[in-house]
Design a protein around this motif. Structure first.
Motif, mmCIF file in Angstrom:
data_model
loop_
_atom_site.group_PDB
_atom_site.id
_atom_site.type_symbol
_atom_site.label_atom_id
_atom_site.label_comp_id
_atom_site.label_asym_id
_atom_site.label_seq_id
_atom_site.Cartn_x
_atom_site.Cartn_y
_atom_site.Cartn_z
ATOM 1 N N ASP A 41 0.833 -1.207 0.000
ATOM 2 C CA ASP A 41 0.000 0.000 0.000
ATOM 3 C C ASP A 41 0.866 1.254 0.000
ATOM 4 O O ASP A 41 0.570 2.222 -0.702
ATOM 5 C CB ASP A 41 -0.938 0.018 1.209
ATOM 6 N N GLY A 42 1.948 1.240 0.793
ATOM 7 C CA GLY A 42 2.865 2.383 0.816
ATOM 8 C C GLY A 42 3.515 2.613 -0.537
ATOM 9 O O GLY A 42 3.644 3.754 -0.991
ATOM 10 N N MET A 43 3.916 1.523 -1.191
ATOM 11 C CA MET A 43 4.521 1.639 -2.522
ATOM 12 C C MET A 43 3.506 2.204 -3.515
ATOM 13 O O MET A 43 3.819 3.116 -4.284
ATOM 14 C CB MET A 43 5.018 0.270 -2.997
ATOM 15 N N ARG A 44 2.294 1.682 -3.479
ATOM 16 C CA ARG A 44 1.253 2.159 -4.393
ATOM 17 C C ARG A 44 0.947 3.642 -4.155
ATOM 18 O O ARG A 44 0.826 4.425 -5.104
ATOM 19 C CB ARG A 44 -0.008 1.311 -4.229
ATOM 20 N N ASP A 45 0.866 4.054 -2.883
ATOM 21 C CA ASP A 45 0.607 5.464 -2.575
ATOM 22 C C ASP A 45 1.753 6.348 -3.048
ATOM 23 O O ASP A 45 1.533 7.417 -3.625
ATOM 24 C CB ASP A 45 0.389 5.653 -1.073
ATOM 25 N N PHE A 46 2.983 5.909 -2.801
ATOM 26 C CA PHE A 46 4.148 6.681 -3.237
ATOM 27 C C PHE A 46 4.135 6.846 -4.756
ATOM 28 O O PHE A 46 4.322 7.956 -5.271
ATOM 29 C CB PHE A 46 5.445 5.995 -2.798
ATOM 30 N N LEU A 47 3.907 5.760 -5.477
ATOM 31 C CA LEU A 47 3.903 5.827 -6.938
ATOM 32 C C LEU A 47 2.761 6.699 -7.455
ATOM 33 O O LEU A 47 2.910 7.382 -8.471
ATOM 34 C CB LEU A 47 3.820 4.425 -7.531
ATOM 35 N N GLY A 48 1.641 6.704 -6.741
ATOM 36 C CA GLY A 48 0.521 7.560 -7.132
ATOM 37 C C GLY A 48 0.824 9.038 -6.993
ATOM 38 O O GLY A 48 0.310 9.862 -7.749
ATOM 39 N N HIS A 49 1.677 9.380 -6.034
ATOM 40 C CA HIS A 49 2.039 10.781 -5.799
ATOM 41 C C HIS A 49 3.320 11.199 -6.518
ATOM 42 O O HIS A 49 3.658 12.391 -6.519
ATOM 43 C CB HIS A 49 2.197 11.039 -4.297
ATOM 44 N N HIS A 50 4.054 10.264 -7.079
ATOM 45 C CA HIS A 50 5.326 10.552 -7.745
ATOM 46 C C HIS A 50 5.341 9.871 -9.117
ATOM 47 O O HIS A 50 5.973 8.820 -9.288
ATOM 48 C CB HIS A 50 6.500 10.069 -6.894
ATOM 49 N N PRO A 51 4.649 10.456 -10.101
ATOM 50 C CA PRO A 51 4.513 9.805 -11.406
ATOM 51 C C PRO A 51 5.838 9.628 -12.155
ATOM 52 O O PRO A 51 5.905 8.836 -13.094
ATOM 53 C CB PRO A 51 3.558 10.720 -12.174
ATOM 54 N N GLN A 52 6.878 10.320 -11.738
ATOM 55 C CA GLN A 52 8.184 10.156 -12.389
ATOM 56 C C GLN A 52 8.856 8.849 -11.974
ATOM 57 O O GLN A 52 9.836 8.433 -12.578
ATOM 58 C CB GLN A 52 9.101 11.354 -12.104
ATOM 59 N N TRP A 53 8.337 8.201 -10.953
ATOM 60 C CA TRP A 53 8.851 6.908 -10.493
ATOM 61 C C TRP A 53 7.955 5.799 -11.041
ATOM 62 O O TRP A 53 6.771 6.002 -11.266
ATOM 63 C CB TRP A 53 8.830 6.845 -8.963
ATOM 64 N N ASP A 54 8.523 4.607 -11.189
ATOM 65 C CA ASP A 54 7.728 3.421 -11.488
ATOM 66 C C ASP A 54 8.167 2.314 -10.531
ATOM 67 O O ASP A 54 9.124 2.481 -9.773
ATOM 68 C CB ASP A 54 7.837 2.997 -12.950
ATOM 69 N N GLN A 55 7.467 1.189 -10.551
ATOM 70 C CA GLN A 55 7.756 0.125 -9.594
ATOM 71 C C GLN A 55 9.171 -0.412 -9.758
ATOM 72 O O GLN A 55 9.807 -0.815 -8.787
ATOM 73 C CB GLN A 55 6.743 -1.002 -9.715
ATOM 74 N N TYR A 56 9.700 -0.398 -10.965
ATOM 75 C CA TYR A 56 11.041 -0.926 -11.206
ATOM 76 C C TYR A 56 12.103 -0.006 -10.610
ATOM 77 O O TYR A 56 13.038 -0.464 -9.955
ATOM 78 C CB TYR A 56 11.264 -1.126 -12.708
ATOM 79 N N ARG A 57 11.941 1.287 -10.816
ATOM 80 C CA ARG A 57 12.890 2.250 -10.255
ATOM 81 C C ARG A 57 12.830 2.239 -8.731
ATOM 82 O O ARG A 57 13.857 2.287 -8.049
ATOM 83 C CB ARG A 57 12.587 3.648 -10.792
ATOM 84 N N LEU A 58 11.627 2.164 -8.189
ATOM 85 C CA LEU A 58 11.463 2.137 -6.736
ATOM 86 C C LEU A 58 12.136 0.916 -6.124
ATOM 87 O O LEU A 58 12.897 1.029 -5.156
ATOM 88 C CB LEU A 58 9.973 2.164 -6.375
ATOM 89 N N MET A 59 11.886 -0.259 -6.679
ATOM 90 C CA MET A 59 12.476 -1.481 -6.133
ATOM 91 C C MET A 59 13.995 -1.510 -6.319
ATOM 92 O O MET A 59 14.717 -1.955 -5.426
ATOM 93 C CB MET A 59 11.827 -2.718 -6.761
ATOM 94 N N THR A 60 14.488 -1.037 -7.460
ATOM 95 C CA THR A 60 15.936 -0.975 -7.689
ATOM 96 C C THR A 60 16.589 -0.050 -6.679
ATOM 97 O O THR A 60 17.618 -0.378 -6.077
ATOM 98 C CB THR A 60 16.241 -0.503 -9.125
ATOM 99 N N SER A 61 15.981 1.115 -6.460
ATOM 100 C CA SER A 61 16.521 2.068 -5.506
ATOM 101 C C SER A 61 16.497 1.506 -4.084
ATOM 102 O O SER A 61 17.479 1.634 -3.337
ATOM 103 C CB SER A 61 15.707 3.365 -5.574
#
Length: 81
Positions: free
Chosen positions: A33-53
């Motif tokens: 849920d936290g990941m989904r909320d973060f991605l919803g508020h930061h469209p420049q990020w995607d799930q791949y970039r988030l997990m890699t980071s």
């Protein structure tokens, strides 16, 4: 309730710095849920970039000295899409 599953796909290439592997992970619902909320508020990020980071940050902060991991960690801190 079962934990949400996040799937990641890619292929292994000949260049280790740009190689990608497939990863599937079950995570606690609160993290999903936290990941989904973060991605919803930061469209420049995607799930791949988030997990890699996140993975590079964890490895770097826990003593990994591989230069590719360090580069991913630093890119996550300083590069903007």
């Amino acid at each position: 309730m079962a934990a949400p599953s996040a799937g990641f796909s890619g292929s292994i290439g000949s260049d280790p710095a740009s190689s990608r592997v497939s990863l599937e992970a079950e995570v606690p619902e609160a993290l999903f849920d936290g990941m989904r909320d973060f991605l919803g508020h930061h469209p420049q990020w995607d799930q791949y970039r988030l997990m890699t980071s996140a993975l590079a940050g964890f490895l770097f902060q826990n003593g990994c000295t591989d230069s590719c991991v360090t580069q991913h960690y630093l890119n996550g801190l300083f590069l903007r899409p």
